[in-house]
Design a protein around this motif. Structure first.
Motif, PDB file in Angstrom:
ATOM      1  N   PHE A  60       5.525   2.001  -5.087  1.00 39.68           N
ATOM      2  CA  PHE A  60       4.202   1.388  -4.975  1.00 39.68           C
ATOM      3  C   PHE A  60       4.195   0.423  -3.794  1.00 39.68           C
ATOM      4  CE2 PHE A  60       1.453  -2.255  -5.620  1.00 39.68           C
ATOM      5  CZ  PHE A  60       0.235  -1.685  -5.961  1.00 39.68           C
TER       6      PHE A  60
ATOM      7  N   ASN B  86      -9.633  -1.440  -7.315  1.00 40.13           N
ATOM      8  CA  ASN B  86      -9.954  -2.433  -8.347  1.00 40.13           C
ATOM      9  C   ASN B  86     -11.393  -2.373  -8.835  1.00 40.13           C
ATOM     10  OD1 ASN B  86      -7.871  -4.628  -6.451  1.00 40.13           O
ATOM     11  ND2 ASN B  86      -7.304  -3.581  -8.327  1.00 40.13           N
TER      12      ASN B  86
ATOM     13  N   ILE C  66      -4.792   3.392  -6.054  1.00 43.31           N
ATOM     14  CA  ILE C  66      -5.365   2.512  -7.073  1.00 43.31           C
ATOM     15  C   ILE C  66      -6.366   1.572  -6.412  1.00 43.31           C
ATOM     16  CG2 ILE C  66      -4.876   0.676  -8.731  1.00 43.31           C
ATOM     17  CD1 ILE C  66      -2.126   1.891  -9.138  1.00 43.31           C
TER      18      ILE C  66
ATOM     19  N   ILE D 242       1.282  -6.212 -10.648  1.00 45.95           N
ATOM     20  CA  ILE D 242       1.799  -4.845 -10.781  1.00 45.95           C
ATOM     21  C   ILE D 242       3.274  -4.841 -11.198  1.00 45.95           C
ATOM     22  CG2 ILE D 242       2.233  -2.669  -9.592  1.00 45.95           C
ATOM     23  CD1 ILE D 242      -0.711  -3.161 -10.143  1.00 45.95           C
TER      24      ILE D 242
ATOM     25  N   CYS E 181       8.471  -1.514  -6.406  1.00 49.17           N
ATOM     26  CA  CYS E 181       7.284  -2.177  -5.871  1.00 49.17           C
ATOM     27  C   CYS E 181       7.638  -2.883  -4.568  1.00 49.17           C
ATOM     28  CB  CYS E 181       6.732  -3.193  -6.864  1.00 49.17           C
ATOM     29  SG  CYS E 181       5.919  -2.457  -8.280  1.00 49.17           S
TER      30      CYS E 181
ATOM     31  N   GLY F  41      -1.719   0.793  -3.406  1.00 48.20           N
ATOM     32  CA  GLY F  41      -2.629  -0.206  -3.962  1.00 48.20           C
ATOM     33  C   GLY F  41      -3.637  -0.593  -2.896  1.00 48.20           C
TER      34      GLY F  41
ATOM     35  N   TYR G 222       1.164  -1.842  -1.084  1.00 50.43           N
ATOM     36  CA  TYR G 222      -0.233  -2.159  -0.813  1.00 50.43           C
ATOM     37  C   TYR G 222      -0.678  -1.618   0.541  1.00 50.43           C
ATOM     38  CZ  TYR G 222      -0.629  -5.254  -4.862  1.00 50.43           C
ATOM     39  OH  TYR G 222      -0.690  -5.745  -6.140  1.00 50.43           O
TER      40      TYR G 222
END
Length: 273
Positions: free
Chosen positions: A120, A193, A191, A18, A7, A143, A122
């Motif tokens: 992963f 939300n 991903i 996460i 991450c 993300g 953002y």
């Protein structure tokens, strides 16, 4: 096939939800973040006002996880950015690029396999990291922190109605959105939300099969809490409203103020201050 996860997280978004979830399921191989301040850090010996906005950069659920951060480099970067008088979106974009270069250097220093890794990161701070990770054959998960360019266009339109509340917002540089589109193309999975974010991304041409909706997690603080509502509101028991987020057009403050004005007109004049 089970993949180990890395991450890459700039800031403390969602209280590290996460990496915490992955670590709980023994899937987190490494968390890379810009600043990490565990209880054992000597930086905690500094006066409380110092680094006040960075003291929440830690979570006890990740105490046993492998975490790499750039504490001193981050403080140094912020100092230099102030000296350069970088502000607003110029500073955000510059910081995002700087952060990605630090992550790539860290990944180069860390012994990791070229397969069976899922990375992963953002949105808006992932492109250079994704380019690096793709060359190593890793799976890429993005993300998405907001509805993207569709939201920008919507907010820009709504802002014309509320010019008395704030200046007309500036549209972001085209390169910002070009980089974002490249992130989305490279990602194996995105991903979001909410369904609203999913729909916004689909409107830009992103395949629905690439998008997964995972609502933000709600974590109760007490199982004994019971909410009660008054049958009527009075000066002694007024209506209480909690506004979450920044008080800006993008978060709906214009509509909130309109609703308050309508309520004032509809209730008993003796209750209006």
């Amino acid at each position: 096939m089970i993949y180990s996860w890395i991450c890459c997280q700039l800031g403390a978004r969602e209280h590290y939800a996460i990496p915490r979830a992955l670590h709980l399921n023994q899937q987190l191989k490494l968390l890379i973040t810009d600043f990490w301040l565990p209880d054992s850090s000597p930086l905690n010996l500094l006066p409380k006002p110092w680094l006040s906005n960075l003291r929440q950069r830690h979570h006890p659920e990740l105490d046993t996880a492998q975490v790499k951060s750039f504490n001193y480099q981050t403080v140094n970067y912020e100092f230099i950015a102030r000296q350069k008088q970088l502000q607003g979106w110029d500073r955000i974009i510059d910081r995002n690029y700087w952060w990605q270069q630090q992550v790539i250097k860290q990944l180069d220093r860390t012994k990791l396999p070229d397969k069976q890794i899922t990375l992963f990161a953002y949105s808006y701070a992932a492109l250079e990291i994704f380019k690096y990770a793709q060359k190593r054959g890793w799976k890429l998960v993005l993300g998405q922190i907001d509805p993207g360019i569709i939201e920008e266009k919507l907010v820009y339109k709504i802002a014309q109605k509320y010019l008395n509340l704030q200046p007309k917002p500036e549209l972001l540089p085209l390169q910002y959105w070009s980089n974002w589109r490249a992130e989305c193309r490279l990602a194996d999975r995105i991903i979001v939300n909410s369904d609203w974010s999913r729909q916004a991304l689909e409107q830009t041409g992103i395949s629905p099969q690439k998008i997964t909706t995972i609502p933000l997690a709600y974590q109760a603080t007490s199982s004994n809490f019971k909410r009660t509502y008054s049958s009527r509101f009075t000066p002694e028991r007024p209506l209480k409203v909690l506004f979450l987020g920044q008080i800006i057009i993008r978060k709906g403050i214009g509509e909130i103020l309109e609703a308050i004005a309508l309520l004032n007109k509809s209730i008993n004049p003796s209750l209006v201050e």
